[in-house]
Design a protein around this motif. Sequence first.
Motif, PDB file in Angstrom:
ATOM      1  N   ARG A   1       0.688  -1.336  -0.171  1.00 60.49           N
ATOM      2  CA  ARG A   1       0.028   0.018   0.159  1.00 60.49           C
ATOM      3  C   ARG A   1       0.890   1.213  -0.194  1.00 60.49           C
ATOM      4  O   ARG A   1       0.585   2.152  -0.505  1.00 60.49           O
ATOM      5  CB  ARG A   1      -0.891   0.010   1.410  1.00 60.49           C
ATOM      6  CG  ARG A   1      -1.864  -1.140   1.126  1.00 60.49           C
ATOM      7  CD  ARG A   1      -2.769  -0.911   2.421  1.00 60.49           C
ATOM      8  NE  ARG A   1      -3.633   0.224   2.657  1.00 60.49           N
ATOM      9  CZ  ARG A   1      -4.250   0.788   3.499  1.00 60.49           C
ATOM     10  NH1 ARG A   1      -4.157   0.183   4.509  1.00 60.49           N
ATOM     11  NH2 ARG A   1      -4.773   1.687   3.650  1.00 60.49           N
ATOM     12  N   GLY A   2       1.934   1.376   0.538  1.00 55.24           N
ATOM     13  CA  GLY A   2       2.871   2.420   0.942  1.00 55.24           C
ATOM     14  C   GLY A   2       3.458   2.220   2.267  1.00 55.24           C
ATOM     15  O   GLY A   2       3.836   1.465   2.707  1.00 55.24           O
ATOM     16  N   LEU A   3       3.444   3.426   3.033  1.00 50.97           N
ATOM     17  CA  LEU A   3       4.017   3.746   4.029  1.00 50.97           C
ATOM     18  C   LEU A   3       2.777   3.942   5.054  1.00 50.97           C
ATOM     19  O   LEU A   3       2.231   4.983   4.987  1.00 50.97           O
ATOM     20  CB  LEU A   3       5.272   5.091   3.898  1.00 50.97           C
ATOM     21  CG  LEU A   3       5.642   5.516   5.436  1.00 50.97           C
ATOM     22  CD1 LEU A   3       6.441   4.205   6.212  1.00 50.97           C
ATOM     23  CD2 LEU A   3       6.685   6.561   5.210  1.00 50.97           C
ATOM     24  N   THR A   4       2.941   3.352   6.307  1.00 51.13           N
ATOM     25  CA  THR A   4       2.123   3.557   7.434  1.00 51.13           C
ATOM     26  C   THR A   4       2.435   3.862   8.501  1.00 51.13           C
ATOM     27  O   THR A   4       3.616   3.510   8.941  1.00 51.13           O
ATOM     28  CB  THR A   4       1.150   2.054   7.465  1.00 51.13           C
ATOM     29  OG1 THR A   4       0.483   1.859   6.564  1.00 51.13           O
ATOM     30  CG2 THR A   4       0.048   2.419   8.797  1.00 51.13           C
ATOM     31  N   VAL A   5       2.245   5.187   9.039  1.00 47.04           N
ATOM     32  CA  VAL A   5       2.549   5.678  10.443  1.00 47.04           C
ATOM     33  C   VAL A   5       1.657   5.538  11.349  1.00 47.04           C
ATOM     34  O   VAL A   5       0.389   5.858  11.234  1.00 47.04           O
ATOM     35  CB  VAL A   5       2.867   7.252  10.306  1.00 47.04           C
ATOM     36  CG1 VAL A   5       3.438   7.631  11.485  1.00 47.04           C
ATOM     37  CG2 VAL A   5       3.544   7.607   9.092  1.00 47.04           C
ATOM     38  N   LYS A   6       1.803   4.672  12.339  1.00 43.58           N
ATOM     39  CA  LYS A   6       0.951   4.059  13.133  1.00 43.58           C
ATOM     40  C   LYS A   6       1.169   5.018  14.759  1.00 43.58           C
ATOM     41  O   LYS A   6       2.230   4.900  15.256  1.00 43.58           O
ATOM     42  CB  LYS A   6       1.142   2.779  13.565  1.00 43.58           C
ATOM     43  CG  LYS A   6       0.841   1.607  12.315  1.00 43.58           C
ATOM     44  CD  LYS A   6       1.305   0.203  12.583  1.00 43.58           C
ATOM     45  CE  LYS A   6       1.007  -0.684  11.499  1.00 43.58           C
ATOM     46  NZ  LYS A   6      -0.361  -0.890  11.251  1.00 43.58           N
ATOM     47  N   LEU A   7      -0.151   5.477  15.017  1.00 45.79           N
ATOM     48  CA  LEU A   7      -0.215   6.341  16.295  1.00 45.79           C
ATOM     49  C   LEU A   7      -0.737   5.249  17.287  1.00 45.79           C
ATOM     50  O   LEU A   7      -2.146   5.155  17.407  1.00 45.79           O
ATOM     51  CB  LEU A   7      -0.711   7.676  15.975  1.00 45.79           C
ATOM     52  CG  LEU A   7      -0.483   8.644  15.201  1.00 45.79           C
ATOM     53  CD1 LEU A   7      -1.102   9.879  14.964  1.00 45.79           C
ATOM     54  CD2 LEU A   7       1.142   8.760  15.284  1.00 45.79           C
ATOM     55  N   VAL A   8      -0.097   4.482  17.717  1.00 46.67           N
ATOM     56  CA  VAL A   8      -0.508   3.489  18.775  1.00 46.67           C
ATOM     57  C   VAL A   8      -0.856   4.117  20.143  1.00 46.67           C
ATOM     58  O   VAL A   8       0.192   4.262  21.028  1.00 46.67           O
ATOM     59  CB  VAL A   8       0.357   2.293  18.589  1.00 46.67           C
ATOM     60  CG1 VAL A   8      -0.112   0.987  19.560  1.00 46.67           C
ATOM     61  CG2 VAL A   8       0.737   1.878  17.150  1.00 46.67           C
ATOM     62  N   GLY A   9      -1.696   3.554  20.820  1.00 44.24           N
ATOM     63  CA  GLY A   9      -2.402   3.723  22.277  1.00 44.24           C
ATOM     64  C   GLY A   9      -3.228   5.084  22.380  1.00 44.24           C
ATOM     65  O   GLY A   9      -2.356   6.264  22.117  1.00 44.24           O
ATOM     66  N   SER A  10      -4.376   4.766  22.559  1.00 41.12           N
ATOM     67  CA  SER A  10      -5.028   5.977  22.807  1.00 41.12           C
ATOM     68  C   SER A  10      -4.829   6.896  23.830  1.00 41.12           C
ATOM     69  O   SER A  10      -4.799   8.222  23.781  1.00 41.12           O
ATOM     70  CB  SER A  10      -6.692   5.682  22.865  1.00 41.12           C
ATOM     71  OG  SER A  10      -6.804   4.654  24.215  1.00 41.12           O
ATOM     72  N   GLN A  11      -4.265   6.560  25.067  1.00 38.60           N
ATOM     73  CA  GLN A  11      -3.771   7.461  25.954  1.00 38.60           C
ATOM     74  C   GLN A  11      -2.665   8.187  25.674  1.00 38.60           C
ATOM     75  O   GLN A  11      -2.537   9.256  26.513  1.00 38.60           O
ATOM     76  CB  GLN A  11      -3.480   6.659  27.121  1.00 38.60           C
ATOM     77  CG  GLN A  11      -4.785   5.821  27.873  1.00 38.60           C
ATOM     78  CD  GLN A  11      -4.572   4.756  29.126  1.00 38.60           C
ATOM     79  OE1 GLN A  11      -3.381   5.152  29.736  1.00 38.60           O
ATOM     80  NE2 GLN A  11      -5.226   4.004  29.405  1.00 38.60           N
TER      81      GLN A  11
END
Length: 274
Positions: free
Chosen positions: A139-149
């Motif tokens: 798909r490409g490059l995924t930047v994951k913002l993990v953790g709702s807190q």
Amino acid sequence: MSPRRRGRKKPEEHHVDERWMASYMDMVTVLMCMFIVLFAMSTVDANKFEKLRNSLATGFGAVASQTVDTASGTVVPPELVDKNLEAFAAVKGAATASPENMAEAIKEVDRLKALQAKMQAGLAAAGLSENVEFQIDQRGLTVKLVGSQAFFEPDRPELTSRATRVLQIISPVLKPAGMEIMVEGHAANGITAYPSTWELSSARAVNVLRYMVDDGGIAPATIGAVAFGSARQVNDDSTPELMERNRRVDIVVISDKPDVVRALIPEALKLSEK
């Protein structure tokens, strides 16, 4: 001759119904066509058949033809022919990839890795590397913002100060690239402030999108948002730590290369890591 005999009517002539002949002639015509087709099928061009046989045999690694070899790409080794379909399809895709497409895939991997390196350097300098993960795939490059807190208040869609600082760093890197961006919202089960995880994940994705457009300068025509609720979890929700992995927003930088090139990105990524 007597008048009585002269006035007698002639007997009516009876004609046999001959409509059956039309059906019979149709049947004969169909049979003739069938035999013509069978005759045509039985006439095989020996030269073309031999080329086809050698090509198929060489392509599957069964016979090394010394005279005719019309197969292209890399020959599949015989030991891989009987593997499961998924593994064989992956090998076949790599084997039939043209050098031009593979070269384009390698260039695309280099471009995506350069974007990743710039963002990682900026986050490391600001001490914000934690909870931000990167992944390169077809798909490409995924930047994951993990953790709702870390990026949102519990069961809330508003961005935290840490989230805005992260977006302040990655947005200037993505802006000049001009690539299409999709913000994907995810949520864990067990929320209480929203009717469902769909509303919560949607609100979080939209808030990230709005910040990247309003404050990050990303062109509105190149970015979109989508919500997956809790439908695409990476872990089960058995523990609070696992639930945190499901509370995330993914910023996907979509590759603009053709599908045949994007399909080769995972293989090109493996080559670049050797």
